[in-house]
Design a protein around this motif. Structure first.
Motif, PDB file in Angstrom:
ATOM      1  N   THR A  74       7.925  -1.435  -1.800  1.00 35.98           N
ATOM      2  CA  THR A  74       8.049  -0.639  -3.024  1.00 35.98           C
ATOM      3  C   THR A  74       9.242   0.314  -2.988  1.00 35.98           C
ATOM      4  O   THR A  74       9.562   0.965  -3.981  1.00 35.98           O
ATOM      5  N   SER A 105      -0.881  -1.552  -5.856  1.00 34.60           N
ATOM      6  CA  SER A 105      -0.731  -2.904  -5.315  1.00 34.60           C
ATOM      7  C   SER A 105      -2.100  -3.432  -4.949  1.00 34.60           C
ATOM      8  O   SER A 105      -2.838  -2.790  -4.183  1.00 34.60           O
ATOM      9  N   GLU A 161       4.125 -11.310  -5.333  1.00 36.25           N
ATOM     10  CA  GLU A 161       4.444 -10.201  -4.441  1.00 36.25           C
ATOM     11  C   GLU A 161       5.196 -10.715  -3.207  1.00 36.25           C
ATOM     12  O   GLU A 161       4.861 -11.759  -2.658  1.00 36.25           O
TER      13      GLU A 161
END
Length: 295
Positions: free
Chosen positions: A294, A241, A116
């Protein structure tokens, strides 16, 4: 939808912390933990019984799946043993903020393991999270629980680290297995492990502090089970997430903090409130940063 589930999970976790505090106060931590794992396994037993009645022994009837869940059970129990002991000896307004720094560790792990990407806001949030942990350690020192001299503080930190490892592991497990399946079997394994621990350490486990039954003990399992069900379903969404879910769940500290302040009348509330505010700013920055990632 997964964000709403995470918020609901956070509220349940707040009450879970309160019932833990009430249950372990002047009580035997190991026996309280044994009973809470028993009730947790009992609440999830219909999932296992239903599966077995249809010839499903979990995880595609593979040994690998059960071994993976067994690893999770040991991680969670380690976190609980440290956390239950810490919350017994620390004020909720100290233990709660320490546990609430877990998203910082989860986010670092999410970067290293799941790749990430972090925005500048998230890095600032991480920095504020560590500043918050430093501040709460200074406040704790004024109450005789200095990080340098108190093993309870280090137990709270250890519980937070193991909890972060468990959260990252969950994201991996839920790529392959159903949320209820994971929760049901790891609840059963935890109960089996704790029973074995008590049998092995029976004299030591029961002689140090007498055990007192309290109605709050089954409440620990009820609120944790509901919190975990909501949490697992939140993570099961492809768009979820792990870092964001973990951050939202740490909002549970607000529930336990208010209880410690207004019901238990704990000390240094002004300084702790400032630290809590800093922690929430950290979490908000992490959430905003995650949303920017995102988009």
């Amino acid at each position: 939808m997964w964000i709403i589930l995470a918020i609901a999970s956070a509220l349940c976790l707040g009450f879970y912390d309160i019932f833990k505090k009430l249950s372990v106060k002047s009580n035997n931590v190991l026996i309280v933990l044994l009973w809470s794992t028993f009730f947790g396994a009992l609440l999830m037993s219909p999932e296992i019984i239903t599966g077995i009645s249809h010839g499903n022994w979990g995880f595609g009837n593979t040994l690998t799946g059960h071994l993976l869940i067994l690893v999770k059970s040991f991680i969670v129990l380690g976190s609980w043993l440290l956390g239950y002991t810490a919350i017994k000896h620390l004020p909720l307004t100290v233990q709660g903020p320490i546990n609430a720094t877990r998203p910082v560790l989860v986010l670092v792990g999410a970067v290293l393991i799941f790749g990430e990407y972090l925005t500048i806001l998230q890095w600032i949030g991480i920095l504020l999270g560590f500043v918050s942990l430093f501040m709460i350690s200074r406040i704790g020192a004024r109450e005789g629980v200095s990080m340098h001299h108190s093993r309870w503080i280090w137990m709270a930190v250890g519980a937070t680290v193991l909890g972060s490892v468990s959260a990252l592991y969950d994201k991996y497990l839920l790529r392959f297995y159903r949320p209820l399946e994971v929760q049901a079997w790891y609840s059963l394994y935890q109960c089996v492990i704790m029973t074995a621990v008590i049998l092995i350490l029976h004299s030591r486990a029961t002689s140090s502090t007498p055990f007192k039954w309290r109605w709050t003990i089954p409440c620990i399992s009820v609120f944790l089970t509901v919190a975990d069900i909501l949490y697992f379903y939140s993570l099961s969404f492809d768009t979820s997430s792990i870092a964001t879910v973990s951050m939202i769940r740490r909002g549970s500290v607000l529930v336990s903090f208010l209880y410690g302040a207004f019901v238990l009348h704990e000390k240094d509330l002004k300084q702790k409130a400032i630290d809590l505010g800093l922690l929430f700013i950290s979490l908000i920055l992490l959430i905003i940063g995650a949303n920017l990632n995102t988009n």
